[in-house]
Scaffold this active site. Structure first.
Site, PDB file in Angstrom:
ATOM      1  N   HIS A   1     -53.284  10.921 -22.515  1.00  0.00           N
ATOM      2  CA  HIS A   1     -51.917  11.018 -21.987  1.00  0.00           C
ATOM      3  C   HIS A   1     -51.833  11.042 -20.478  1.00  0.00           C
ATOM      4  CE1 HIS A   1     -49.378  11.826 -25.559  1.00  0.00           C
ATOM      5  NE2 HIS A   1     -50.491  12.277 -26.085  1.00  0.00           N
TER       6      HIS A   1
ATOM      7  N   LYS B   1     -36.515  16.509 -16.646  1.00  0.00           N
ATOM      8  CA  LYS B   1     -37.932  16.417 -16.990  1.00  0.00           C
ATOM      9  C   LYS B   1     -38.634  17.514 -16.212  1.00  0.00           C
ATOM     10  CE  LYS B   1     -37.791  12.100 -15.489  1.00  0.00           C
ATOM     11  NZ  LYS B   1     -38.539  11.274 -16.421  1.00  0.00           N
ATOM     12  N   ARG B   2     -39.912  17.782 -16.529  1.00  0.00           N
ATOM     13  CA  ARG B   2     -40.631  18.778 -15.754  1.00  0.00           C
ATOM     14  C   ARG B   2     -40.552  18.413 -14.266  1.00  0.00           C
ATOM     15  NH1 ARG B   2     -46.094  18.583 -16.688  1.00  0.00           N
ATOM     16  NH2 ARG B   2     -45.690  16.482 -17.440  1.00  0.00           N
TER      17      ARG B   2
ATOM     18  N   LYS C   1     -43.098  12.792 -10.377  1.00  0.00           N
ATOM     19  CA  LYS C   1     -41.834  12.364 -10.985  1.00  0.00           C
ATOM     20  C   LYS C   1     -40.743  12.174  -9.921  1.00  0.00           C
ATOM     21  CE  LYS C   1     -42.763  14.471 -15.533  1.00  0.00           C
ATOM     22  NZ  LYS C   1     -42.462  13.453 -16.571  1.00  0.00           N
TER      23      LYS C   1
ATOM     24  N   THR D   1     -40.800   9.679 -22.339  1.00  0.00           N
ATOM     25  CA  THR D   1     -40.007   9.531 -23.555  1.00  0.00           C
ATOM     26  C   THR D   1     -38.562   9.906 -23.251  1.00  0.00           C
ATOM     27  OG1 THR D   1     -40.736  11.742 -24.214  1.00  0.00           O
ATOM     28  CG2 THR D   1     -41.819   9.859 -25.279  1.00  0.00           C
TER      29      THR D   1
ATOM     30  N   LYS E   1     -34.906   8.292 -24.712  1.00  0.00           N
ATOM     31  CA  LYS E   1     -33.763   9.015 -25.266  1.00  0.00           C
ATOM     32  C   LYS E   1     -32.480   8.621 -24.541  1.00  0.00           C
ATOM     33  CE  LYS E   1     -36.878  12.930 -25.629  1.00  0.00           C
ATOM     34  NZ  LYS E   1     -37.302  14.162 -24.919  1.00  0.00           N
TER      35      LYS E   1
HETATM   36  C1  LIG Z   1     -38.211  14.294 -23.982  1.00  0.00           C
HETATM   37  C2  LIG Z   1     -38.488  15.589 -23.344  1.00  0.00           C
HETATM   38  C3  LIG Z   1     -39.412  15.663 -22.300  1.00  0.00           C
HETATM   39  C4  LIG Z   1     -40.126  14.448 -21.740  1.00  0.00           C
HETATM   40  O1  LIG Z   1     -39.360  13.919 -20.689  1.00  0.00           O
HETATM   41  P1  LIG Z   1     -39.962  12.836 -19.668  1.00  0.00           P
HETATM   42  O2  LIG Z   1     -38.774  12.385 -18.913  1.00  0.00           O
HETATM   43  O3  LIG Z   1     -40.552  11.750 -20.495  1.00  0.00           O
HETATM   44  O4  LIG Z   1     -40.953  13.530 -18.822  1.00  0.00           O
HETATM   45  C5  LIG Z   1     -39.646  16.891 -21.724  1.00  0.00           C
HETATM   46  N1  LIG Z   1     -39.011  18.001 -22.145  1.00  0.00           N
HETATM   47  C6  LIG Z   1     -38.101  17.955 -23.134  1.00  0.00           C
HETATM   48  C7  LIG Z   1     -37.417  19.206 -23.546  1.00  0.00           C
HETATM   49  C8  LIG Z   1     -37.817  16.755 -23.774  1.00  0.00           C
HETATM   50  O5  LIG Z   1     -36.921  16.725 -24.777  1.00  0.00           O
END
Ligand SMILES: *Cc1c(COP(=O)(O)O)cnc(C)c1O
Length: 821
Positions: free
Chosen positions: A368, A559-560, A565, A667, A671
């Site tokens: 990953h 996101k984190r 990022k 991911t 979404k």
């Molecule tokens: C989907 C999701 C992530 C991943 O987000 P990225 O933008 O791909 O880093 C992280 N935390 C939560 C709660 C999520 O639902």
């Protein structure tokens, strides 16, 4: 057949009409919760409802678990230190088709389903994308009909609860189990001894080699807790089995009676510590030993458990690769390679070569990350002390690996040092990623770009040695959760427009593309988005006290918080726009709400500074009357799955702006696009494939590519020169440096600014201009509502390929060799 199913006693399947459900809820409230409806609190109704839904899941669960015993079907075991599950009630109800009758039943009891659902704790046994992937995969494996078990750790405290105080992140313990967990079942029969430390002794002969036996010095018990995971339409219900540690001796009574209470409970504390907290994946060296203990603990328990099940059914380990697939979700469970070898060689007397063939045939590994600092490695000394037999086995695997490299690659000393499982440069460490690689028959990356970069960087030399091993499996998301449950308005519209078959065959989403230019459809699509934005606006008002206009563009980065990022790039551009609005108030500005959410690892100082900066900028902009509400900045605290479910359906613009080459897949990007947000992003991770699927006209791509980033780094990135040549950027950075956003502490961002001007390791300055131009392109599209809606619809219509069902089918076919329904 080793199980006597003839005598299985089947419970009566339960009824699922509203009237029966109402009776069942009343019954549970009285006999399981022990409450009279007159005095029942909302959490009592929630408990009764969960129990009623759980019963209906169990009807399918038993049948699903029995299946492979009858058919001899291969089982998949998904090993992950993270499962970011979120709430389960809606998932289970929706997949069992119970949402409407349950809502009706509760309604007739005077209870609001939405209100009690919000009381369910959000299970945050993970940090971010990797853990959420594991949760989406569990749902998909059940939906496509794969007999699968998820194995992980039942952390008492999941990822911390984030609060923002004076702009700073505060970490509070997350207590998801404090009110009990009605979804789980403790399994007393599945309790295993897990050893640590001790010595290795010779113990007679196994064939023509001396048998080795590990004599651990310390033992703890692993106890299983099972949660049913319901697939779509309840077709299958799989098991998520999480391990909790327990001391073999809960108490030393003699110590206790002597008055030494600490010594009396020392074993209990030591065991308890193993599964007490989720370790932030991004943290550095601290707590290394505990982390290794956690990993070995859950791997050993999982292998004992699956081997017990396998042996009970087949009586031999020789057919393991035919009946068992073990998937390692990232590097954390890679000690499984050494553990399976130990069990086969030491406990089952299987000769090394054969044991190796079984191990490799059974295990596969998903990588990953390319960040070398995130690929785990353990000091040899620590491994020798904690897992002495495993260390011997790793040396043996390594000797054979280097032997074959000498033969087939004619490897010189440098190449051998690079291939070796032991890193000799940093004080001798075991490279766990390489161990997972050599012990697997397949190794996969999580997006096309990431997989190619894997072949060129982290695993370049192993890839030369084993060119067939690396494959791509682009990540996916559970469409049931991220579309059908999170955005009921949108799925209802889609069902009406293209027919209900889309619920079972998501590829039909593409048919909505034909309606992209249809004015009436656009209007309804927009109305649903607006309703979702109204809901989010209410959440924003009630959590951070900022009122936002649902007709403004909702521009989200959730996101984190991490430098790669590049939330920093986003906030710098926000400041630039702020300056522009003040300088040119007469221009036709597209009103925007910048929405941020995300947690920073507790030990990650720079990420926490970025959170603080976002909050400082928000305070200044939101309170400046000159902005006239054209720009708002919001940082929503405690990002988790539930908050994502509220933000994602309400987003207009999706920020996916990582430094190219650094986001393995993402991911969140999937979404958001699925829910009709337009992406502004770099060509990184799965953005590349999203761009291919939705088409270049329906996404806004900017900035350096991964190759260009590498080239710029080689040539020597010079942020000072870039800043010097760009007035806008210089003004922004000077404002931060001068304390415009931190008048109470003008030096607050000195380090952040210094870093940006000297190293800028994530090339924020290099992409700044391209990003600003891309944002103006976004503004131009926003000013043409019909064009915006058409693009948004085309995003939704073309995202079905990113269903986790597709990903799981590819794993099943190419890696696990199991059939799918
Ligand atoms: C989907 C999701 C992530 C991943 O987000 P990225 O933008 O791909 O880093 C992280 N935390 C939560 C709660 C999520 O639902």
């Amino acid at each position: 057949m080793t199980m006597n199913e003839m005598n299985a006693i089947d419970p009566q399947p339960r009824r699922v009409d509203a009237e029966s459900l109402k009776a069942a809820i009343v019954d549970k409230l009285a006999y399981a919760v022990g409450k009279d409806s007159i005095v029942a609190e909302p959490h009592d109704w929630l408990a009764a409802t969960i129990l009623v839904v759980r019963d209906r899941a169990i009807d399918r669960w038993m049948e699903s678990t029995r299946g492979p015993y009858r058919t001899g079907a291969k089982r998949v075991y998904y090993l992950s230190v993270e499962f970011l599950i979120g709430r389960l009630l809606r998932d289970a109800m929706s997949n069992l088709g119970l949402v409407e009758p349950i809502a009706e039943a509760l309604n007739s009891l005077g209870v609001d389903l939405d209100a009690i659902e919000a009381l369910e704790p959000d299970a945050a046994l993970g940090n971010g994308g990797l853990g959420r992937l594991a949760a989406c995969f569990m749902e998909s494996m059940a939906s496509v009909g794969i007999p699968a078990y998820g194995y992980g750790i039942r952390y008492v405290h999941g990822l911390f609860h984030q609060e923002i105080k004076d702009g700073n992140q505060i970490e509070l313990p997350e207590d998801w189990l404090s009110d009990g967990n009605l979804w789980e079942f403790e399994r007393r029969e599945a309790a295993y001894d897990i050893g640590f430390g001790g010595t290795v002794e010779s113990d007679g002969m196994a064939g023509d080699t001396v048998r080795q036996r590990w004599q651990p010095q310390e033992k703890v018990l692993a106890i299983a807790y099972d949660t049913p995971i319901v697939g779509w339409r309840g077709a299958r219900v799989n098991t998520l089995r999480l391990w909790s540690a327990r001391a073999v001796n809960q108490i030393h009574l003699d110590d206790f009676n002597r008055g030494d209470h600490v010594a009396a409970l020392a074993d209990l504390t030591r065991a308890d510590t193993i599964t007490r907290v989720l370790y932030p994946a991004d943290s550095t060296v601290a707590g290394q030993e505990l982390r290794l203990r956690q990993e070995y603990f859950f791997v050993s328990a999982s292998l004992q458990d699956l081997l017990r099940r396998h042996l009970k059914q087949f009586g031999t380990v020789e057919n393991l690769p035919d009946k068992v697939a073990i998937q390692l979700n990232d590097t954390h469970p890679s000690v499984a390679v050494a553990e399976l070898m130990r069990v086969l060689v030491d406990l089952h007397d299987i000769p090394w070569e054969k044991a190796w063939a079984i191990t490799r045939g059974t295990i596969s590994y998903t990588n990953h990350t390319l960040l070398p600092e995130a690929l785990e490695s353990w000091p040899v000394g620590l491994m020798e002390r904690l897992l002495p037999r495993h260390m011997q086995i790793i040396y043996e695997i390594n000797a054979r690996l280097l032997q074959s490299a000498r033969k087939s690659l004619d490897a010189d000393a440098d190449l051998l040092a690079s291939l070796s499982l032991i890193d000799e440069h940093h004080g001798r460490r075991v490279r766990m990623g390489q161990l997972a690689f050599v012990g697997s028959h397949k190794v996969n990356g999580v997006s096309a770009l990431h997989t190619e970069l894997m072949k060129e960087t982290v695993f370049r030399d192993l890839h030369r040695l084993y060119p067939e091993r690396i494959e791509n499996k682009t990540n996916g998301i559970a469409l049931r959760r991220w579309l059908m449950q999170a955005n009921p308005g949108l799925i209802d519209l889609l069902v009406e427009a293209i027919g209900p078959a889309v619920l079972d065959d998501v590829d039909r989403l593409v048919e909505a593309g034909a309606l992209a230019e249809d004015a009436a459809f656009q209007e309804r699509f927009a109305a649903i988005k607006r309703a979702n934005k109204m809901q989010l606006a209410e959440v924003i008002r009630s959590t951070v006290g900022v009122s936002v206009d649902p007709d403004a563009m909702f521009d989200v980065q959730i996101k984190r918080i991490h430098e790669y990022k590049r939330q920093l790039l986003n906030i710098l551009e926000t400041i630039a726009v702020y300056n522009q609005i003040r300088m040119h108030p007469e221009r036709d500005w597209a009103p925007r709400v910048k929405i941020f959410a995300g947690k920073a690892a507790a030990s990650y100082w720079t990420a926490k500074q970025i959170i603080r900066l976002i909050n400082d900028v928000a305070r200044v902009i939101n309170n400046d009357p000159a902005v006239r509400g054209l720009l708002k900045v919001v940082f929503l605290p405690n990002y988790n799955v539930s908050l994502a479910e509220t933000i994602v359906p309400a987003a207009d613009l999706s920020e996916q702006i990582s430094t190219a080459g650094m986001e393995a897949s993402g991911t969140g990007n999937m979404k958001l696009a699925l829910n009709g947000a337009i992406t502004i992003g770099t060509l990184d991770g799965a953005n590349v494939e999203i761009s291919e699927r939705v088409g270049p006209d329906n996404i806004v791509i900017f900035g350096l590519t991964a190759d260009e980033v590498a080239a710029q780094r080689r040539a020597g990135h010079n942020p000072r020169a870039i800043i010097g040549a760009d007035d806008r950027l210089r003004t922004v950075i000077e404002a931060i440096a001068d304390g415009v956003f931190s008048p109470d502490d003008r030096n607050r961002y000195r380090d952040l600014v210094d870093n940006l001007m000297t190293t800028d390791g994530f090339l924020v300055t290099a992409d700044f201009d391209a990003y600003c131009r891309a944002q103006r392109e976004v503004d131009a599209i926003w000013r043409e509502p019909a064009s915006w809606q058409a693009k948004a619809i085309r995003n939704t219509a073309n995202m079905a390929w990113f269903s986790a069902d597709r990903t799981i089918r590819q794993y099943a076919r190419d890696i696990w060799d199991v059939p799918v329904g």
